[in-house]
Design a protein around this motif. Sequence first.
Motif, PDB file in Angstrom:
ATOM      1  N   CYS A 100      -2.853  15.927   0.350  1.00  0.00           N
ATOM      2  CA  CYS A 100      -3.769  16.846   1.023  1.00  0.00           C
ATOM      3  C   CYS A 100      -3.215  18.266   1.054  1.00  0.00           C
TER       4      CYS A 100
ATOM      5  N   PRO B 157       0.823  -1.207   0.000  1.00  0.00           N
ATOM      6  CA  PRO B 157       0.000   0.000   0.000  1.00  0.00           C
ATOM      7  C   PRO B 157       0.859   1.260   0.000  1.00  0.00           C
ATOM      8  N   GLU B 158       0.294   2.337  -0.537  1.00  0.00           N
ATOM      9  CA  GLU B 158       0.986   3.625  -0.533  1.00  0.00           C
ATOM     10  C   GLU B 158       1.295   4.015   0.909  1.00  0.00           C
ATOM     11  N   PRO B 159       2.471   4.574   1.170  1.00  0.00           N
ATOM     12  CA  PRO B 159       2.782   5.000   2.536  1.00  0.00           C
ATOM     13  C   PRO B 159       1.948   6.217   2.926  1.00  0.00           C
ATOM     14  N   GLU B 160       1.810   6.411   4.210  1.00  0.00           N
ATOM     15  CA  GLU B 160       0.969   7.489   4.731  1.00  0.00           C
ATOM     16  C   GLU B 160       1.428   8.863   4.244  1.00  0.00           C
ATOM     17  N   TRP B 161       2.744   9.066   4.057  1.00  0.00           N
ATOM     18  CA  TRP B 161       3.240  10.380   3.654  1.00  0.00           C
ATOM     19  C   TRP B 161       2.692  10.797   2.294  1.00  0.00           C
TER      20      TRP B 161
ATOM     21  N   PHE C  46      -0.388  10.316   1.195  1.00  0.00           N
ATOM     22  CA  PHE C  46      -1.717  10.883   1.430  1.00  0.00           C
ATOM     23  C   PHE C  46      -1.600  12.270   2.056  1.00  0.00           C
ATOM     24  N   LYS C  47      -0.683  12.424   2.994  1.00  0.00           N
ATOM     25  CA  LYS C  47      -0.497  13.737   3.643  1.00  0.00           C
ATOM     26  C   LYS C  47      -0.053  14.771   2.631  1.00  0.00           C
ATOM     27  N   GLN C  48       0.872  14.390   1.753  1.00  0.00           N
ATOM     28  CA  GLN C  48       1.373  15.329   0.749  1.00  0.00           C
ATOM     29  C   GLN C  48       0.278  15.692  -0.234  1.00  0.00           C
TER      30      GLN C  48
END
Length: 77
Positions: free
Chosen positions: A75, A65-69, A71-73
């Motif tokens: 946004c 899965p895509e890393p959390e960073w 999704f944060k970027q």
Amino acid sequence: MMHYRAVIKRTDDWWIGWLVDLPGVNAQERTREELLESLREGAKDMLETEVPFEPGFEMEKVEVPEPEWVFKQACLN
């Protein structure tokens, strides 16, 4: 399309960078655009390189899965 993290920096008259996720793919160019293109080409060359296998070994693709960073970027943009 595959995505890899690139660390890039301007140093004097040069741009330098490497791909965090593909060790060994690095470049140095005069412009940012040339640097990114060299990193793309380096990644493409590395991923297209044939890997010899001994009998009994197999090549598998592993989904991660895509890393959390990521999704944060997304946004922030």
